[in-house]
Motif scaffolding. Structure first.
Motif, short mmCIF file in Angstrom:
data_model
loop_
_atom_site.label_atom_id
_atom_site.label_comp_id
_atom_site.label_asym_id
_atom_site.label_seq_id
_atom_site.Cartn_x
_atom_site.Cartn_y
_atom_site.Cartn_z
N HIS A 77 -42.29 -3.92 20.78
CA HIS A 77 -42.25 -3.30 19.46
C HIS A 77 -41.02 -2.41 19.28
O HIS A 77 -40.42 -2.41 18.21
N THR A 78 -40.64 -1.70 20.31
CA THR A 78 -39.42 -0.89 20.24
C THR A 78 -38.22 -1.78 19.94
O THR A 78 -37.37 -1.46 19.10
N ASP A 82 -35.82 -2.31 16.14
CA ASP A 82 -34.37 -2.17 16.21
C ASP A 82 -33.61 -3.38 15.68
O ASP A 82 -32.43 -3.27 15.34
N ILE A 83 -34.25 -4.53 15.64
CA ILE A 83 -33.52 -5.72 15.16
C ILE A 83 -33.85 -6.05 13.71
O ILE A 83 -33.49 -7.12 13.21
N GLY A 161 -36.53 -11.11 18.59
CA GLY A 161 -37.96 -11.27 18.89
C GLY A 161 -38.74 -11.16 17.61
O GLY A 161 -38.53 -10.24 16.83
N ILE A 162 -39.64 -12.12 17.37
CA ILE A 162 -40.45 -12.11 16.15
C ILE A 162 -41.92 -12.01 16.54
O ILE A 162 -42.46 -12.86 17.25
N TRP A 190 -28.38 -8.54 11.90
CA TRP A 190 -27.44 -9.36 12.68
C TRP A 190 -26.38 -8.52 13.40
O TRP A 190 -25.84 -8.96 14.42
N THR A 191 -26.12 -7.34 12.91
CA THR A 191 -25.18 -6.45 13.62
C THR A 191 -25.76 -6.08 14.97
O THR A 191 -25.07 -6.13 16.00
N LYS A 192 -27.05 -5.72 14.98
CA LYS A 192 -27.72 -5.37 16.24
C LYS A 192 -27.85 -6.59 17.14
O LYS A 192 -27.64 -6.50 18.36
N VAL A 193 -28.19 -7.72 16.55
CA VAL A 193 -28.32 -8.95 17.34
C VAL A 193 -26.99 -9.29 18.01
O VAL A 193 -26.96 -9.68 19.19
N ALA A 194 -25.89 -9.12 17.30
CA ALA A 194 -24.56 -9.39 17.86
C ALA A 194 -24.26 -8.45 19.02
O ALA A 194 -23.66 -8.86 20.03
#
Length: 201
Positions: A77-78, A82-83, A161-162, A190-194
């Motif tokens: 969950h954390t 964040d994503i 993660g979904i 997508w910034t965080k995913v990158a």
């Protein structure tokens, strides 16, 4: 040192209309908080009380069900909060190139990850990971397991993660999990995913 519930990085209504305010309040304040509370209870007075969340998750298979489930729930969950973002943009650069090379297109990635997440029987998670070979791969896990765990069938570093537990979507989407999965791409950060992708590579 006891684990604590991290604050959401945005307001409860920040992801409207895709994820509603009431769901966010229940999901964060009740569900996530319960994982934190129960994890603290499970490790209190044991040598594991000094371990980091990452250590507990990495060796989840060696711990009790209470530690495995609640450490996983807290970590997952954390990560999930964040994503997510209302202004998450679109993938670019090396990440987009890798998505296109691996899946054919961003739409194909969404289609494959949604199919995996929709097909997860019962509660669980759908994941986009960087696997041990440094390649993008889609996987799913039951309950609160994740690809960092020693018990995961497909191991790697999560970059998306979904959550497909019913509590993540039932108030708004009822029993139509595919509608929730289609909507959630509107709030992927997508910034965080990158950033996660670059670190994993």
């Amino acid at each position: 040192m006891a684990f604590t519930l991290p604050a959401l990085p945005y307001a409860y209504d920040a992801l409207e209309p895709y994820i509603d305010e009431e769901t966010m309040k229940l999901h964060h304040d009740k569900h996530h908080n319960a994982y934190v509370t129960n994890l603290n209870k499970a490790i209190e007075g044991t040598p594991d009380a000094d371990k980091s969340l990452e250590e507990l998750v990495a060796k989840a298979g060696t711990y009790s069900k209470a530690v495995r489930n609640n450490a996983g729930g807290h970590w997952n969950h954390t990560f999930f909060w964040d994503i997510l973002s209302k202004d998450g943009g679109e993938p670019t650069g090396a990440l987009l190139e890798d998505i296109n090379a691996t899946f054919g297109s961003l739409d194909k990635l969404k289609e494959e990850l949604n199919a995996k997440a929709a097909g997860q029987f019962g509660s669980g998670w759908g994941w986009l990971i960087v696997n041990k070979e440094g390649k993008l791969e889609i996987s799913s896990t039951p309950n609160q397991d994740n690809p960092l765990m020693d018990v995961a069938e497909v191991k790697g570093t999560p970059i998306i993660g979904i959550d497909v537990w019913e509590h993540a979507y039932y108030l708004k989407y009822r029993n139509v999990r595919p509608d929730y999965l289609k909507a959630i791409w509107n709030v992927i950060n997508w910034t965080k995913v990158a950033e996660l992708y670059a670190a994993a590579k």
